[in-house]
Design a protein around this motif. Structure first.
Motif, mmCIF file in Angstrom:
data_model
loop_
_atom_site.group_PDB
_atom_site.id
_atom_site.type_symbol
_atom_site.label_atom_id
_atom_site.label_comp_id
_atom_site.label_asym_id
_atom_site.label_seq_id
_atom_site.Cartn_x
_atom_site.Cartn_y
_atom_site.Cartn_z
ATOM 1 N N TYR A 1 -12.875 -1.323 -4.106
ATOM 2 C CA TYR A 1 -14.318 -1.114 -4.068
ATOM 3 C C TYR A 1 -15.036 -2.112 -4.972
ATOM 4 N N TYR B 1 -7.761 -3.483 -0.141
ATOM 5 C CA TYR B 1 -9.179 -3.623 -0.476
ATOM 6 C C TYR B 1 -9.547 -2.742 -1.675
ATOM 7 N N GLN C 1 -16.061 -1.277 7.130
ATOM 8 C CA GLN C 1 -17.311 -1.552 6.443
ATOM 9 C C GLN C 1 -18.494 -1.533 7.411
ATOM 10 N N ASP D 1 -19.871 -0.151 -3.277
ATOM 11 C CA ASP D 1 -19.022 0.913 -2.741
ATOM 12 C C ASP D 1 -18.966 2.104 -3.691
ATOM 13 N N ARG D 2 -18.721 1.807 -4.971
ATOM 14 C CA ARG D 2 -18.584 2.896 -5.944
ATOM 15 C C ARG D 2 -19.869 3.712 -6.053
ATOM 16 N N TYR E 1 -22.292 3.975 -3.812
ATOM 17 C CA TYR E 1 -22.542 4.664 -2.542
ATOM 18 C C TYR E 1 -21.745 5.954 -2.455
ATOM 19 N N VAL E 2 -20.456 5.896 -2.760
ATOM 20 C CA VAL E 2 -19.602 7.084 -2.628
ATOM 21 C C VAL E 2 -19.994 8.143 -3.659
ATOM 22 N N THR F 1 -19.110 2.333 8.605
ATOM 23 C CA THR F 1 -19.445 3.374 7.630
ATOM 24 C C THR F 1 -20.957 3.527 7.502
ATOM 25 N N GLU G 1 -11.169 5.423 -5.535
ATOM 26 C CA GLU G 1 -11.664 4.661 -4.390
ATOM 27 C C GLU G 1 -11.232 5.274 -3.049
ATOM 28 N N GLU H 1 -10.404 -3.310 7.988
ATOM 29 C CA GLU H 1 -11.334 -3.150 6.866
ATOM 30 C C GLU H 1 -12.726 -3.644 7.236
#
Length: 562
Positions: A4, A2, A151, A8-9, A11-12, A154, A112, A147
């Motif tokens: 990002y 998987y 998701q 995702d990017r 958020y992190v 999280t 990631e 995965e």
């Protein structure tokens, strides 16, 4: 694997920026340690005996070469040149400075990765079979399901503050290499009588202070209902799990106190309600999303290869050490001409699970060159190259040998699981690493180790069982007894689909007496086994623990102790 997306990017990175501000306030004194604790735990940071510890998530144990190189760089730049791979498919750094932690998290985000939900009373890193996508006995690769669960879980607002931590493991094969029955939820991919693929759901497993074997709550769950059913389990647990006593707060205690039938009825009611209510459809993943995730785990473009190789056969015939490594460290792959390579992080005299910066870089290079850019972390604290053409084995072995990683001991007596113990952990009551080193050193002769055959020794430095001692063929639990380290020995544990808890043999031993005790157990086994194919665990199951108990505590010693 998987990758990002933009969400995702963002958020992190936003999480890292928020934590950077929190660290600055802690260093300035604007936050006390008590105020800072819940904030750092949400980012995988513990305060250990001597320093902070950072636990980095490796979802379902899968890494690429860029990520492994970044882990190596972090170890070199901000730690002491090594990382520790754990039984939860994470990596831990034991010596980071608080001021550097935001920079480390930023470096992880660049490839990631993150440390979100690797601590605290939340749903932890979702783990899976380390041979996923490569094993011959696999019904389906479990990582897309893992995965999907990652998701969903999280930053789930309802499950951020559960009664206690919560662990989920997924396997896609009949042989359970993910220890699913020792998890809060275990997911096994199965086929029903109609040939449809779905999930067997196991609940209420766990080790620690009160070890419990998980029980099946659903024999077959349609694939589209995975998230809704897990949500139902978590809702029942979150509502009824005990919060008055952290030692009785795990879901295993709730299942035992309620009884499986009552607990199942509550879960099924909640599950039905979730599907009926207006937000129920949101828990049935969009087929397009599922397809996108599954495509991320599509098998590599394998070459069509014969199952034998002349150059490999010549090397096997001329190099006994290489032949021994191939015999011990390789597992059959689903594709002809390929194999699965297990890289032992248990060289004699070293801490189990540790890898230096240089070693991580070597593994990254090998993954990129020879394993379709994939590395796996096993729950047994080893690394895996899952997709290797057999013709490349000599080059891989030579590189591993130069890096000190060619130890031929996978599944043998030297392949020991051990927690960090009292050398690092604030909860530990005894050391684990020195005991593991002493045992490995004593049984360092490879011919003797292969004569003994498969043996799983697992060591914990306290009753929390981070070393999985309860399910070791031989389990060792270190405790404090009158100010001295004392080690209890259990026998007959099994971490597979036939998960079984070991039985305690008797009073504990001083540290210096542990290796002689293990030697006596081995001698008894070699004397009573029916043939070389009867493993230690099979022998224990056949004859029981009494012959081994008598070897450790002869009758006259037992009488005197009484």
């Amino acid at each position: 694997m998987y990758s990002y997306d933009e969400f995702d990017r963002t958020y992190v990175k936003d999480r890292v920026a928020t934590f950077r501000d929190q660290v600055a306030r802690r260093i300035s004194g604007a936050l006390t340690e008590d105020e800072f604790k819940p904030l750092r735990l949400q980012n995988g940071i513990y305060l250990q005996l001597h320093a902070y510890m950072l636990r980095v998530a490796i979802p379902y144990g899968t890494l690429n070469s860029a990520q492994m190189r970044q882990l190596a760089m972090i170890a070199e730049r901000w730690d002491k040149g090594y990382g520790h791979f754990t039984t939860r498919q994470n990596i831990q750094y034991n010596w980071p400075k608080l001021v550097d932690l935001p920079d480390i998290l930023d470096a992880l985000a660049d490839v990631e990765m993150h440390a979100i939900q690797t601590s605290g009373n939340c749903i932890r890193n979702v783990t899976a079979d380390h041979f996923a996508g490569a094993a011959r006995d696999e019904i389906e690769d479990p990582r897309p399901a893992a995965e999907l669960l990652r998701q969903w879980s999280t930053d789930h607002p309802e499950f951020a503050f559960l009664p206690r931590k919560f662990k989920i493991a997924v396997t896609g094969a009949e042989e359970d290499r993910a220890v699913t029955r020792a998890h809060d939820i275990g997911i096994q991919i199965v086929r029903n009588e109609a040939g449809e693929v779905g999930y067997k759901v196991i609940v209420g497993g766990g080790l620690g202070r009160t070890p419990v074997v998980g029980v099946t709550i659903r024999d077959f769950l349609p694939k589209e209902h995975l998230l809704a059913y897990c949500e139902a389990i978590l809702r029942v647990y979150n509502l009824h799990g005990r919060r008055d006593n952290k030692y009785k707060a795990r879901i295993k205690i709730l299942v035992m106190e309620e009884g499986l039938d009552s607990f199942r009825a509550q879960v099924e009611d909640e599950f039905a309600s979730l599907l009926e209510r207006h937000h129920g459809p949101s828990l049935i993943p969009d087929p397009a999303v599922v397809e996108r995730i599954e495509q991320a785990f599509a098998p590599p473009a394998f070459e069509t290869l014969p199952d034998s190789d002349e150059a490999l056969d010549a090397r096997l015939a001329s190099d006994p050490a290489f032949a021994e490594w191939c015999e011990v460290n390789l597992t059959e792959h689903r594709e002809p001409g390929h194999t699965i390579v297990s890289i032992s992080l248990k060289p004699v005299g070293e801490a189990p699970g540790d890898a230096s910066t240089a070693q991580m870089q070597v593994v990254a290079n090998l993954a990129e060159l020879y394993s379709h850019d994939e590395v796996r972390v096993s729950h047994e604290q080893n690394l895996i190259l899952p997709h290797v053409a057999k013709r490349n084995l000599p080059a891989i072995y030579d590189a591993l040998k130069d890096a000190g990683l060619a130890t031929a001991n996978i599944n043998l007596i030297g392949d020991i699981i051990a927690c960090p113990g009292l050398d690092y952990c604030a909860l530990a009551t005894a050391r684990s690493i020195p005991i593991a080193k002493d045992i490995a050193q004593h049984f360092a002769d490879s011919a003797y180790a292969r004569t003994i055959g498969e043996m799983k020794i697992k060591i914990s430095g306290c009753i929390n069982s981070c070393g999985h001692h309860h399910v070791g063929h031989i389990g060792i639990l270190g405790l404090d007894k009158g100010g001295k380290e004392n080690y209890q020995i259990t026998l007959g544990g099994d971490h597979t689909q036939d998960l079984q808890l070991g039985q305690r043999l008797g009073p504990g031993f001083d540290a210096k007496d542990v290796v002689p005790a293990i030697e006596r157990l081995v001698e008894i086994y070699l004397g009573l086994r029916q043939d070389k194919d009867e493993t230690f665990l099979k022998a224990v199951k056949r004859v029981g623990i009494q012959p081994f108990k008598d070897a450790l505590y002869p009758p006259k010693e037992s009488a005197r102790a009484a």
